[in-house]
Design a protein around this motif. Sequence first.
Motif, PDB file in Angstrom:
ATOM      1  N   LEU A   1       0.802  -1.099   0.015  1.00 24.75           N
ATOM      2  CA  LEU A   1      -0.023   0.356  -0.027  1.00 24.75           C
ATOM      3  C   LEU A   1       1.239   0.927  -0.163  1.00 24.75           C
ATOM      4  N   ARG A   2       0.263   2.616  -0.868  1.00 18.65           N
ATOM      5  CA  ARG A   2       1.184   3.633  -1.211  1.00 18.65           C
ATOM      6  C   ARG A   2      -0.097   4.460  -0.372  1.00 18.65           C
ATOM      7  N   HIS A   3       0.239   5.905   0.725  1.00 23.92           N
ATOM      8  CA  HIS A   3      -1.059   5.735   1.623  1.00 23.92           C
ATOM      9  C   HIS A   3      -2.240   5.790   1.637  1.00 23.92           C
ATOM     10  N   GLY A   4      -2.438   4.612   2.119  1.00 19.74           N
ATOM     11  CA  GLY A   4      -3.410   3.299   2.101  1.00 19.74           C
ATOM     12  C   GLY A   4      -4.022   2.535   0.667  1.00 19.74           C
ATOM     13  N   LYS A   5      -3.655   3.163  -0.109  1.00 20.03           N
ATOM     14  CA  LYS A   5      -4.311   2.662  -1.503  1.00 20.03           C
ATOM     15  C   LYS A   5      -3.082   1.602  -2.152  1.00 20.03           C
ATOM     16  N   PRO A   6      -3.918   0.334  -2.644  1.00 26.33           N
ATOM     17  CA  PRO A   6      -2.972  -0.812  -3.368  1.00 26.33           C
ATOM     18  C   PRO A   6      -2.445  -0.160  -4.406  1.00 26.33           C
ATOM     19  N   VAL A   7      -1.085  -0.908  -4.276  1.00 28.73           N
ATOM     20  CA  VAL A   7      -0.097  -0.571  -5.979  1.00 28.73           C
ATOM     21  C   VAL A   7       0.643  -1.526  -6.199  1.00 28.73           C
ATOM     22  N   ALA A   8       0.331  -2.172  -5.633  1.00 27.83           N
ATOM     23  CA  ALA A   8       1.686  -3.603  -5.876  1.00 27.83           C
ATOM     24  C   ALA A   8       0.646  -4.909  -5.405  1.00 27.83           C
ATOM     25  N   ASP A   9       1.166  -6.126  -6.638  1.00 32.98           N
ATOM     26  CA  ASP A   9       0.154  -7.777  -5.082  1.00 32.98           C
ATOM     27  C   ASP A   9       1.351  -8.294  -5.982  1.00 32.98           C
ATOM     28  N   LEU A  10       2.454  -8.753  -4.322  1.00 31.02           N
ATOM     29  CA  LEU A  10       3.532  -9.308  -5.167  1.00 31.02           C
ATOM     30  C   LEU A  10       3.047 -11.037  -4.753  1.00 31.02           C
ATOM     31  N   VAL A  11       3.297 -11.870  -6.530  1.00 33.80           N
ATOM     32  CA  VAL A  11       2.668 -13.078  -5.711  1.00 33.80           C
ATOM     33  C   VAL A  11       3.765 -14.138  -7.023  1.00 33.80           C
ATOM     34  N   PRO A  12       3.724 -15.239  -6.524  1.00 31.58           N
ATOM     35  CA  PRO A  12       4.515 -16.693  -6.746  1.00 31.58           C
ATOM     36  C   PRO A  12       4.922 -16.291  -8.008  1.00 31.58           C
ATOM     37  N   ALA A  13       6.138 -16.716  -9.050  1.00 28.80           N
ATOM     38  CA  ALA A  13       5.715 -16.600  -9.961  1.00 28.80           C
ATOM     39  C   ALA A  13       5.519 -18.011 -10.629  1.00 28.80           C
ATOM     40  N   ARG A  14       5.290 -18.212 -11.878  1.00 28.50           N
ATOM     41  CA  ARG A  14       4.257 -19.773 -12.161  1.00 28.50           C
ATOM     42  C   ARG A  14       4.893 -20.460 -12.910  1.00 28.50           C
ATOM     43  N   ALA A  15       4.979 -21.415 -12.341  1.00 27.99           N
ATOM     44  CA  ALA A  15       6.086 -22.119 -13.297  1.00 27.99           C
ATOM     45  C   ALA A  15       6.297 -22.780 -14.346  1.00 27.99           C
ATOM     46  N   GLU A  16       5.223 -22.449 -14.919  1.00 27.87           N
ATOM     47  CA  GLU A  16       4.997 -22.550 -16.226  1.00 27.87           C
ATOM     48  C   GLU A  16       4.781 -21.497 -17.118  1.00 27.87           C
ATOM     49  N   ALA A  17       6.440 -20.692 -16.952  1.00 23.39           N
ATOM     50  CA  ALA A  17       6.500 -19.560 -17.816  1.00 23.39           C
ATOM     51  C   ALA A  17       7.433 -20.311 -18.723  1.00 23.39           C
ATOM     52  N   ALA A  18       7.690 -19.527 -19.562  1.00 20.42           N
ATOM     53  CA  ALA A  18       7.791 -19.227 -21.012  1.00 20.42           C
ATOM     54  C   ALA A  18       9.482 -19.627 -21.125  1.00 20.42           C
ATOM     55  N   PRO A  19      10.094 -20.379 -21.445  1.00 20.27           N
ATOM     56  CA  PRO A  19      11.496 -20.428 -20.919  1.00 20.27           C
ATOM     57  C   PRO A  19      12.202 -20.028 -21.915  1.00 20.27           C
ATOM     58  N   VAL A  20      13.683 -18.984 -20.982  1.00 20.99           N
ATOM     59  CA  VAL A  20      14.254 -18.371 -21.235  1.00 20.99           C
ATOM     60  C   VAL A  20      14.743 -18.611 -22.559  1.00 20.99           C
ATOM     61  N   ARG A  21      15.309 -17.710 -23.901  1.00 25.63           N
ATOM     62  CA  ARG A  21      16.006 -18.190 -24.550  1.00 25.63           C
ATOM     63  C   ARG A  21      16.867 -18.188 -24.910  1.00 25.63           C
ATOM     64  N   VAL A  22      18.326 -18.452 -24.985  1.00 22.53           N
ATOM     65  CA  VAL A  22      19.604 -17.862 -25.089  1.00 22.53           C
ATOM     66  C   VAL A  22      19.473 -18.188 -26.810  1.00 22.53           C
ATOM     67  N   PRO A  23      20.133 -17.178 -26.810  1.00 23.12           N
ATOM     68  CA  PRO A  23      20.763 -16.257 -28.462  1.00 23.12           C
ATOM     69  C   PRO A  23      22.108 -17.281 -28.532  1.00 23.12           C
ATOM     70  N   SER A  24      21.962 -17.970 -29.810  1.00 21.92           N
ATOM     71  CA  SER A  24      23.310 -18.575 -30.257  1.00 21.92           C
ATOM     72  C   SER A  24      24.596 -18.194 -29.767  1.00 21.92           C
ATOM     73  N   TRP A  25      25.282 -17.532 -29.967  1.00 27.00           N
ATOM     74  CA  TRP A  25      26.167 -16.973 -29.796  1.00 27.00           C
ATOM     75  C   TRP A  25      26.752 -17.429 -28.237  1.00 27.00           C
ATOM     76  N   LYS A  26      25.411 -17.501 -26.512  1.00 28.21           N
ATOM     77  CA  LYS A  26      25.770 -17.382 -26.225  1.00 28.21           C
ATOM     78  C   LYS A  26      25.609 -19.047 -25.906  1.00 28.21           C
ATOM     79  N   ARG A  27      25.311 -19.970 -26.673  1.00 31.26           N
ATOM     80  CA  ARG A  27      25.222 -21.813 -26.559  1.00 31.26           C
ATOM     81  C   ARG A  27      26.706 -21.989 -26.283  1.00 31.26           C
ATOM     82  N   PRO A  28      26.547 -23.293 -25.556  1.00 32.92           N
ATOM     83  CA  PRO A  28      28.395 -23.873 -25.520  1.00 32.92           C
ATOM     84  C   PRO A  28      28.324 -24.622 -27.375  1.00 32.92           C
ATOM     85  N   ILE A  29      29.592 -24.433 -27.845  1.00 28.64           N
ATOM     86  CA  ILE A  29      29.624 -25.574 -28.593  1.00 28.64           C
ATOM     87  C   ILE A  29      30.847 -26.803 -28.813  1.00 28.64           C
TER      88      ILE A  29
END
Length: 83
Positions: free
Chosen positions: A29-57
Amino acid sequence: MHILPLSEFRANASAMLDLVEKGETVRILRHGKPVADLVPARAEAAPVRVPSWKRPIEPLRYQRADGKTLAQLIIEERESARY
């Protein structure tokens, strides 16, 4: 759900993140009014894409007809050198 003012959240941010990690929701709350909700991250979040130049060779492995590796050839050359 835990509800707390911004000043209290700032003072106890680490403890509040621990609660969120355990599955709780924290409303800020800020000044008694809700401004944000912190919720747990979802497990089914999109996988992080690694650029080709960062992938191990995988290093190239050349096999000669006689079965010797390049390292073996270099060692033989050094041993047979005159100097």
